[in-house]
Scaffold this active site. Sequence first.
Site, PDB file in Angstrom:
ATOM      1  N   GLN A 146      -9.075 -12.907   3.228  1.00 57.52           N
ATOM      2  CA  GLN A 146      -9.456 -11.531   2.929  1.00 57.52           C
ATOM      3  C   GLN A 146      -9.895 -11.467   1.474  1.00 57.52           C
ATOM      4  O   GLN A 146      -9.077 -11.565   0.560  1.00 57.52           O
ATOM      5  CB  GLN A 146      -8.300 -10.565   3.193  1.00 57.52           C
ATOM      6  N   TYR A 165       0.847  -1.196   0.000  1.00 57.32           N
ATOM      7  CA  TYR A 165       0.000   0.000   0.000  1.00 57.32           C
ATOM      8  C   TYR A 165       0.886   1.250   0.000  1.00 57.32           C
ATOM      9  O   TYR A 165       1.639   1.495   0.941  1.00 57.32           O
ATOM     10  CB  TYR A 165      -0.930   0.023   1.207  1.00 57.32           C
ATOM     11  N   LEU A 197     -18.274  -1.855  -0.650  1.00 56.74           N
ATOM     12  CA  LEU A 197     -19.080  -0.877  -1.390  1.00 56.74           C
ATOM     13  C   LEU A 197     -18.743  -0.861  -2.873  1.00 56.74           C
ATOM     14  O   LEU A 197     -19.097   0.077  -3.594  1.00 56.74           O
ATOM     15  CB  LEU A 197     -18.876   0.520  -0.795  1.00 56.74           C
TER      16      LEU A 197
END
Length: 355
Positions: free
Chosen positions: A190, A65, A222
């Site tokens: 995950q 990340y 979402l």
Amino acid sequence: MAAPLEYNRKNMPFRRLGPSGLRVPVFSLGGWLTFGGTVVGDPVKDIVKIALENGINMFDEAETYSRGKSEEELGRVLKELGVRRADIILTTKIFWGTRGGPNNSGLSRKHIIEGLRESLARLQTDYVDIVFAHRPDHTVPVEETVRAFSWVIDQGWAYYWGTSEWSAREIEEAYQIAHKFGLHAPVAEQCEHHLFHRERPEGEYRTLYKKYGLGTTVWSALASGLLTGKYNDGIPEGSRFDTNGKFFSERVKKLQTEEGRRQIEIVKTLTAFAEKELSCSVTHLALAWVAKNPNTSTVILGATKPEQVLDNLKALEIIPKLTPQILEKIDEIVGNKPDALPSFGRPGLDIHGRL
């Protein structure tokens, strides 16, 4: 020096992480595409602080990340806030690394050990609670990968390990190897899970839930914002599809296809349904829907400002309202519930007996 920040559970419900004894909050917070990237400095602290003050004590990271910057931001903020390490749950993921080189990525024993050591340094902690294999590595024997994750657990660098976007066959192989050699088996997967992506988490993994008690730590609940309705009329400035346009270029193109337009129409229908039947936004409905699944251990939220965290947590009020009847209506709207396993004509069993 500021007083240490005390974690406040508030009304946050907790669940076991898969078959383990670790209790995780129904909603957690992740740093993907935000911390160290579009969000840096004090705004990161503001987001983490509001999360800790409102029941979120689990933070999800990955070595890749923002090429390690996300872990650095989170580690700095947690130290500055003076949060007790025992009060929080930290996770990270190993696979892509932060730089080039033949052994600086993947799931070899070398990279798992060295990559996790570097992640711990960036997070400024001695251990993570969970370390995930960020993707399967088809160039490394699964036994080597399982042994390496088991080893870092034995060293105390992690308490548990899990997989991320592995197939059911690959997860099954990891379990079999762990059981055969007395190693630590994965406890969680995950995976992407939302109203437009259901086949893998609800269909493919169903035997793993039953056989091993596997739990999921869900990302993109979402659909990268699609299920908020923000993309119904284009790409708003400052939205994830705008600030990370290159990364989401294919997703943006898909919105112009027949399938993309169909999904937007579904979002509009879900919006009206949420407002009429549940007196909530489609965002809250979508988050609550994933959290309602009994195999979901935690839903990872993403946020660029504190207000988003607070708004997303309103989904906690909607979870109890998702009755079987409401869930059935949602299934009718989206029309993509995975098929049940075939019975090949055999009559059903007594629902009160063992299946």
